[in-house]
Motif scaffolding. Structure first.
Motif, PDB file in Angstrom:
ATOM      1  N   GLU A 194      -9.088   2.544  -9.732  1.00 44.30           N
ATOM      2  CA  GLU A 194      -9.954   2.395  -8.562  1.00 44.30           C
ATOM      3  C   GLU A 194     -11.350   2.159  -9.118  1.00 44.30           C
ATOM      4  O   GLU A 194     -11.822   2.933  -9.958  1.00 44.30           O
ATOM      5  CB  GLU A 194      -9.945   3.648  -7.701  1.00 44.30           C
ATOM      6  CG  GLU A 194     -10.910   3.539  -6.547  1.00 44.30           C
ATOM      7  CD  GLU A 194     -11.250   4.871  -5.914  1.00 44.30           C
ATOM      8  OE1 GLU A 194     -12.020   4.850  -4.949  1.00 44.30           O
ATOM      9  OE2 GLU A 194     -10.795   5.917  -6.394  1.00 44.30           O
ATOM     10  N   VAL A 195     -12.012   1.100  -8.666  1.00 48.25           N
ATOM     11  CA  VAL A 195     -13.284   0.704  -9.268  1.00 48.25           C
ATOM     12  C   VAL A 195     -14.336   0.419  -8.199  1.00 48.25           C
ATOM     13  O   VAL A 195     -14.050  -0.211  -7.178  1.00 48.25           O
ATOM     14  CB  VAL A 195     -13.104  -0.579 -10.121  1.00 48.25           C
ATOM     15  CG1 VAL A 195     -14.418  -1.019 -10.727  1.00 48.25           C
ATOM     16  CG2 VAL A 195     -12.078  -0.364 -11.207  1.00 48.25           C
ATOM     17  N   HIS A 196     -15.542   0.873  -8.480  1.00 44.18           N
ATOM     18  CA  HIS A 196     -16.730   0.465  -7.727  1.00 44.18           C
ATOM     19  C   HIS A 196     -17.616  -0.270  -8.734  1.00 44.18           C
ATOM     20  O   HIS A 196     -18.130   0.339  -9.682  1.00 44.18           O
ATOM     21  CB  HIS A 196     -17.464   1.658  -7.136  1.00 44.18           C
ATOM     22  CG  HIS A 196     -18.828   1.313  -6.629  1.00 44.18           C
ATOM     23  ND1 HIS A 196     -19.033   0.547  -5.500  1.00 44.18           N
ATOM     24  CD2 HIS A 196     -20.056   1.587  -7.121  1.00 44.18           C
ATOM     25  CE1 HIS A 196     -20.334   0.375  -5.317  1.00 44.18           C
ATOM     26  NE2 HIS A 196     -20.972   0.996  -6.292  1.00 44.18           N
ATOM     27  N   VAL A 197     -17.751  -1.562  -8.582  1.00 43.00           N
ATOM     28  CA  VAL A 197     -18.541  -2.378  -9.509  1.00 43.00           C
ATOM     29  C   VAL A 197     -20.023  -2.195  -9.179  1.00 43.00           C
ATOM     30  O   VAL A 197     -20.446  -2.412  -8.047  1.00 43.00           O
ATOM     31  CB  VAL A 197     -18.136  -3.866  -9.423  1.00 43.00           C
ATOM     32  CG1 VAL A 197     -19.015  -4.721 -10.336  1.00 43.00           C
ATOM     33  CG2 VAL A 197     -16.662  -4.034  -9.777  1.00 43.00           C
ATOM     34  N   THR A 198     -20.790  -1.799 -10.193  1.00 45.53           N
ATOM     35  CA  THR A 198     -22.228  -1.574 -10.006  1.00 45.53           C
ATOM     36  C   THR A 198     -23.074  -2.746 -10.485  1.00 45.53           C
ATOM     37  O   THR A 198     -24.194  -2.925 -10.015  1.00 45.53           O
ATOM     38  CB  THR A 198     -22.669  -0.293 -10.730  1.00 45.53           C
ATOM     39  OG1 THR A 198     -22.288  -0.383 -12.110  1.00 45.53           O
ATOM     40  CG2 THR A 198     -22.019   0.940 -10.095  1.00 45.53           C
TER      41      THR A 198
END
Length: 99
Positions: free
Chosen positions: A8-12
């Motif tokens: 699960e990724v939140h790209v910053t």
């Protein structure tokens, strides 16, 4: 028995994160994996969890998934991912119904 590497990724930082996609794609192929889901739309059905990006990669076994994750080529990609996103990753063993 198959195994699944799930992230699960939140790209910053989207621009530098693009390098991760290329590095990871090559590493997955070298280690016998195949993408089952890669950043498509996520629909939450229960709870207050609102994931924005999932990646699911199938490997032939847990050992193969671990070998991918610890490989030098994926570790190079991982450094890019960790520098430009936040997330969670795990390996789950697949299910083979009894014969």
């Amino acid at each position: 028995m198959p195994a699944y590497f799930i992230v699960e990724v939140h790209v910053t930082n989207p621009e530098p994160y693009a390098a991760y996609r290329d590095l990871a794609t090559a590493s997955v192929a070298r280690h016998g994996g195949r993408f089952l889901a890669r950043g498509g739309a996520v629909t939450a059905l229960e709870g207050d969890w609102q994931p924005e990006r999932f990646v699911i990669i199938e490997f032939p076994s847990v050992d193969a998934a671990k070998a991918f994750y610890t490989s030098a080529d994926y570790q190079e990609a991982l450094q890019v991912r960790l520098a430009n996103s936040v997330g969670k990753a795990f390996i789950v063993e697949g299910y083979s119904p009894p014969m």
